[in-house]
Design a protein around this motif. Structure first.
Motif, mmCIF file in Angstrom:
data_model
loop_
_atom_site.group_PDB
_atom_site.id
_atom_site.type_symbol
_atom_site.label_atom_id
_atom_site.label_comp_id
_atom_site.label_asym_id
_atom_site.label_seq_id
_atom_site.Cartn_x
_atom_site.Cartn_y
_atom_site.Cartn_z
ATOM 1 N N ARG A 321 28.072 9.559 65.798
ATOM 2 C CA ARG A 321 26.856 10.193 66.327
ATOM 3 C C ARG A 321 26.998 11.723 66.272
ATOM 4 O O ARG A 321 26.096 12.440 65.834
ATOM 5 C CB ARG A 321 26.650 9.718 67.774
ATOM 6 N N ALA A 324 26.907 12.897 62.601
ATOM 7 C CA ALA A 324 25.557 12.821 62.044
ATOM 8 C C ALA A 324 24.704 13.983 62.565
ATOM 9 O O ALA A 324 23.927 14.591 61.825
ATOM 10 C CB ALA A 324 24.912 11.479 62.405
ATOM 11 N N ARG A 325 24.880 14.301 63.840
ATOM 12 C CA ARG A 325 24.113 15.414 64.421
ATOM 13 C C ARG A 325 24.472 16.722 63.710
ATOM 14 O O ARG A 325 23.597 17.522 63.377
ATOM 15 C CB ARG A 325 24.433 15.523 65.916
ATOM 16 N N TYR A 326 25.752 16.905 63.460
ATOM 17 C CA TYR A 326 26.185 18.131 62.801
ATOM 18 C C TYR A 326 25.655 18.193 61.372
ATOM 19 O O TYR A 326 25.177 19.235 60.910
ATOM 20 C CB TYR A 326 27.718 18.255 62.813
ATOM 21 N N GLN A 327 25.738 17.056 60.678
ATOM 22 C CA GLN A 327 25.283 17.058 59.276
ATOM 23 C C GLN A 327 23.783 17.341 59.186
ATOM 24 O O GLN A 327 23.332 18.069 58.302
ATOM 25 C CB GLN A 327 25.649 15.727 58.613
ATOM 26 N N ALA A 328 23.027 16.786 60.134
ATOM 27 C CA ALA A 328 21.580 17.033 60.134
ATOM 28 C C ALA A 328 21.306 18.529 60.392
ATOM 29 O O ALA A 328 20.430 19.132 59.766
ATOM 30 C CB ALA A 328 20.901 16.173 61.198
ATOM 31 N N TYR A 329 22.077 19.113 61.290
ATOM 32 C CA TYR A 329 21.949 20.552 61.605
ATOM 33 C C TYR A 329 22.226 21.387 60.357
ATOM 34 O O TYR A 329 21.486 22.307 60.015
ATOM 35 C CB TYR A 329 22.901 20.837 62.757
ATOM 36 N N GLU A 331 22.002 20.415 57.196
ATOM 37 C CA GLU A 331 20.949 20.197 56.196
ATOM 38 C C GLU A 331 19.678 20.955 56.575
ATOM 39 O O GLU A 331 19.018 21.552 55.733
ATOM 40 C CB GLU A 331 20.653 18.698 56.028
ATOM 41 N N THR A 332 19.340 20.922 57.861
ATOM 42 C CA THR A 332 18.106 21.573 58.309
ATOM 43 C C THR A 332 18.151 23.082 58.079
ATOM 44 O O THR A 332 17.151 23.697 57.732
ATOM 45 C CB THR A 332 17.888 21.298 59.819
ATOM 46 N N HIS A 333 19.316 23.671 58.311
ATOM 47 C CA HIS A 333 19.360 25.132 58.326
ATOM 48 C C HIS A 333 20.033 25.770 57.112
ATOM 49 O O HIS A 333 20.098 26.988 57.024
ATOM 50 C CB HIS A 333 20.061 25.609 59.606
ATOM 51 N N ASP A 395 18.990 26.047 67.414
ATOM 52 C CA ASP A 395 20.116 25.753 66.521
ATOM 53 C C ASP A 395 20.234 26.748 65.363
ATOM 54 O O ASP A 395 21.330 27.028 64.883
ATOM 55 C CB ASP A 395 19.962 24.346 65.923
#
Ligand code: ZN
Length: 681
Positions: A321, A324-329, A331-333, A395
C-alpha cells in the motif's frame, strides 16, 4: 521558550573563539539555536552576519558570512561560515530568474576562500536582507501552527504586526527575491515568517536577532498552549514481544523495498506510544511532513502498520500500500521535473500502535536523525490536530523538494562503501582478532554490534570507535539465555543482522594424559557449543529477515594441523568447524553463506594481546627452546611467505566473505602465510 543568551558566556566565547568578534558572536548564538531541538534538527536552519573583510591588496570589501550546507548549528565553527562577496550578491536581486545550478555557481564563484564549504541554499535570502545579523529556524511551534487549515490566521495572531507572513515557496532564488520584495514593501521590524517552513529574524546585534527569534517562537508556543484542547490519551503498554517479532521482518521488508541495506532506530517513549494509540492516529500521521525539507530524510509519508503486521502476508500488504502510494505520487508529479530519476518507494518511518516509531537509515546515525524528525513530527501533528487540524502542503511541493535538481545531482556521486548499512555482529570482540575484524568492517561502512563476555574489554573495544555509532552487549556464548539476550539487544538496536562472526574462543595447554575432564568440557562449551549457540541464534534472525546473510567462523590452523598439548583446543575447534560446514548445508536455502577462516599466530592487535597467545606462548617458547620474544620471529620464519599474520588481515578475510565476492559457502580460507601441513583438504 526562553533565551539561553548569557552575557558572561558570550564574552568568554568571544575571547576563546579565535575569530573576529562579530563572527564569534554569530557562532555563539548559532549554537544556542542549534542546542534547541524545538528550533532546528540535524543541519536544519541557518544564520548569517555581515561585515567587512580586508583582501590581500588591502581593499576593505563588504562580506557575508553564512552557514555552509551540511553543518549543524549546535557545533558550528568559523570554518562552517564561508565568506562571500556581499556587494556582488546583492546585485543579483535585479535578475528576473536564476536556476538553482547557476545560483550555486554564483555563490561558489564569489567566495573569498576556494576551499570553503558550499554556502546554504538560503544564502541569497540572507544577502538581500539589510540587517547585520539574520537568524533562521524551522521551529516546531511555527510549523505546528502553519500546517493547519487556518494556519495563516493563527500565525498572524501569534506573531503580530512586526512580522510579515509569506506563503510557502521552495528555497532558492525565487524565495530570496520574494522575501526581499516583501521586506521592501512592508519593512517589518522583527522578522519574516514562511508558511510551512520557518522563521527569519534579524537585528543589529547577534543578541537582538537571536532574542527576537526566541520571543516570536515563544509567542507561537503560547498560542498553541492556549488553544490546546485536552485529548484523551489512551493507556498503552509497550508491545515488547511484538517488537521482537517485528524487528527482523520490518528490516527485511524495508531493505528489500528500498533496494539498499537499512538499519532501524526505534522510539517508544510514553508520548510516542500515546500518540500512536490515538484512534485517529493512522489518518493523522500518514500525512505529509512539517516542512518539505524533511522529505529528504523521511520520504513523504510514514506508514502506519496494521494490527496484524506480525503476520508476513499482512505486513507485505501494508508495505504494498505504501509503495503504491509513492509510485502514484511519482507518476502524478513527474512532469514537474522531467529529468527526475525515480527514487525508491520504501517509506523510512513506520508507526505502530504498540511499538511506536521505527525509523530507518543507511547507518545508525541516519536512522537516529530520521527518528528525531519522526518524533517531533508526531508531537506537532497531535498539537495541530487539537487546534484546527493538521494539513500538510500539497504533494507537489513535497515532490519539488524530493526531486530538486540539486538533490538529484548528488545521486550516484559517492560510491557506497562495501558494507554500508550492513550489520556485523562479532563474538569475542574484546580480543585481538575481534578488534582487528571490527576495525576493518567499520572502515568498510558496517554497523557494528560487538559482544564479549568480558565487560571491561568490551567497553574498551566499543570506546575504540568514538567517532561512529557502535553498539554492543555482554554475551557469554556458553549460556543460551545470554546469547538470546544479546540477540534481542541486537534486534532492538539495528532490527537485524547481515554478518555474524563467530570469533569467541578459548585455549588450554595440556597433554591428553594430563588433561582434566573439566578443562576439556570448558573448551567444548566455548569453542563448540558456543559456536552452535551463535549459529542457531543467527539462523533464526536470518530466517525472519529474509535477506540472506553470512556466518563466518574464526576456526583455526589447528583444525588442519593440530599440535601436541593442544588436544582440547584442536578437538573443540574441529567440532566448531564441522558445525559450520553443516550450517552451510542447512542455511543455503535461506541464502546464508557459512565460511571458515583459519588464521595462525596472530599475537596481538595494537596494544591488545591475543588471549590465546598469552596463554600458550610461554609453553610453546619453552618447548622450542626459545625466549618469548623470539617466538614471533620463529612463527614468521615458519611459513612459506615468511610473513607475520595480523588481526586486520583476518578482518580482510571477513570482509571478503561478507561482501559475497565469490559464490562460496562451506569453505576454509587459511590466513597463515602458507603452511604446507595446514593446507585445507
Ligand atoms: Zn529553511
Amino acid at each position: 521558550m526562553k533565551s539561553r543568551y548569557q552575557r558572561e558566556e558570550a564574552e568568554a566565547f568571544v575571547r576563546s573563539a579565535g575569530c573576529p568578534e562579530h563572527l564569534a558572536l554569530r557562532l555563539y548564538t548559532s549554537r544556542l539555536i542549534g542546542r534547541d531541538p524545538e528550533l532546528v534538527l540535524h543541519g536544519g536552519g541557518n544564520t548569517s552576519v555581515k561585515g567587512t573583510l580586508r583582501t590581500l591588496l588591502g581593499d576593505e570589501v563588504e562580506c557575508l558570512w553564512v552557514k555552509g550546507s551540511g553543518s549543524s548549528l549546535d557545533k558550528v565553527t568559523a570554518r562552517d561560515f564561508p565568506a562571500l562577496d556581499l556587494s556582488y550578491l546583492r546585485r543579483l536581486v535585479a535578475l528576473e530568474s536564476l536556476t538553482d545550478e547557476e545560483m550555486v555557481n554564483q555563490l561558489r564563484t564569489h567566495l573569498f576562500d576556494a576551499s570553503a564549504p558550499n554556502p546554504s541554499v538560503e544564502a541569497l535570502l540572507h544577502a538581500f536582507l539589510p540587517h547585520r545579523f539574520v537568524d533562521h529556524s524551522h521551529a516546531d511551534a511555527v510549523v505546528t501552527l502553519t500546517n493547519q487549515p487556518d494556519g495563516e490566521a493563527l500565525i498572524r495572531e501569534a506573531l503580530g504586526p512586526e512580522v510579515i507572513v509569506l506563503p510557502y515557496i521552495m528555497p532558492g532564488f525565487p524565495l530570496a527575491k520574494a522575501v526581499f520584495e516583501a521586506y521592501q514593501a512592508h519593512q517589518p521590524k522583527a522578522g519574516i515568517l514562511l508558511m510551512q517552513h520557518g522563521l527569519f529574524t534579524f537585528g543589529d546585534t547577534a543578541r537582538e536577532s537571536y532574542e527576537r527569534h526566541i520571543e516570536l517562537v515563544d509567542r507561537c508556543e503560547q498560542t498553541i498552549a492556549a488553544r490546546r484542547r485536552s485529548i484523551q490519551t489512551p493507556d498503552v503498554a509497550y508491545g515488547a514481544e511484538r517488537a521482537r517479532t517485528l524487528a527482523p521482518r520490518l528490516r527485511g521488508a524495508i531493505t528489500k523495498a528500498a533496494g539498499v541495506s537499512l538499519v532501524v532506530e526505534r522510539r517508544f517513549g510514553p508520548e510516542v506510544l500515546q500518540a500512536c494509540a490515538l484512534p485517529q492516529a493512522p489518518a493523522l500521521f500518514e500525512t505529509g511532513p512539517l516542512t518539505p525539507d524533511h522529505v529528504l530524510r523521511v520520504k513523504p509519508w510514514p506508514l502506519f502498520l496494521s494490527a496484524e503486521a506480525e503476520d508476513d502476508t499482512a505486513l507485505a500488504a501494508d508495505l504494498a500500500r505504501a509503495v503504491a502510494r509513492y509510485q502514484a505520487y511519482f507518476e502524478t508529479h513527474r512532469a514537474r521535473s522531467p529529468q527526475a530519476r525515480a527514487l525508491d518507494a520504501a517509506p523510512r518511518v513506520l508507526l505502530d500502535r504498540a511499538t511506536g516509531i521505527w525509523a530507518f537509515g543507511k547507518s545508525k546515525q541516519e536512522a537516529m536523525i530520521a527518528a528525531d524528525i519522526a518524533e517531533h513530527t508526531l508531537t506537532a501533528k497531535v498539537a495541530a490536530d487539537a487546534i484546527s487540524g493538521y494539513r500538510a502542503l500539497p504533494d507537489g511541493d513535497l515532490f519539488d523538494m524530493e526531486y530538486w535538481s540539486l538533490e538529484q545531482a548528488k545521486l550516484g556521486k559517492t560510491k557506497p562503501r562495501p558494507l554500508e548499512g550492513r550489520v556485523v555482529l562479532i563474538t569475542g570482540a574484546a580480543g585481538a582478532i575481534g578488534r582487528g575484524i571490527a576495525e576493518v568492517c567499520a572502515e568498510a561502512g558496517a554497523q557494528l554490534f560487538l559482544t564479549d563476555r568480558d565487560e571491561a574489554g568490551l567497553a574498551a573495544a566499543q570506546a575504540a570507535f568514538a567517532s561512529i555509532q557502535v553498539r554492543g552487549c555482554v554475551m557469554d556464548v556458553t549460556d543460551r539465555s545470554s546469547v538470546e539476550r544479546a540477540f534481542d539487544c541486537l534486534l532492538a538496536e539495528y532490527g537485524g543482522v547481515d554478518v555474524v562472526v563467530a570469533n569467541a574462543g578459548l585455549a588450554h595447554v595440556a597433554s591428553l594424559e594430563s588433561l582434566e575432564p573439566g578443562d576439556f568440557s570448558r573448551l567444548l562449551a566455548v569453542n563448540a557449543e558456543g559456536t552452535l549457540a551463535t549459529i542457531a541464534a543467527a539462523a533464526r534472525v536470518f530466517r525472519a529477515q529474509g535477506l540472506g546473510g553470512n556466518i563466518i567462523l574464526n576456526s583455526s590452523k589447528n583444525v588442519f594441523a593440530p599440535g601436541k598439548d593442544f588436544g582440547a583446543y584442536s578437538a573443540s575447534k574441529a567440532a566448531a568447524h564441522q558445525l559450520a560446514k553443516v550450517a552451510a548445508i542447512e542455511l543455503a536455502p535461506l541464502g546464508v553463506r557459512v565460511n571458515m577462516l583459519n588464521p595462525d599466530a596472530v599475537f596481538s592487535h595494537g596494544e591488545v594481546p591475543s588471549g590465546l597467545w598469552s596463554l600458550v606462548g610461554p609453553s610453546r617458547a619453552k618447548s622450542r627452546g626459545l625466549e618469548i620474544s623470539e617466538l614471533y620471529e620463529f612463527y614468521r620464519e615458519r611459513n612459506l611467505l615468511k610473513v607475520p599474520v595480523t588481526a586486520r588481515e583476518v578482518g580482510n578475510a571477513v570482509l571478503f566473505f561478507a561482501t559475497n565476492q565469490t559464490p562460496t559457502t562451506g569453505a576454509s580460507l587459511p590466513i597463515d602465510g602458507g603452511l604446507v601441513e595446514a593446507f585445507p583438504r
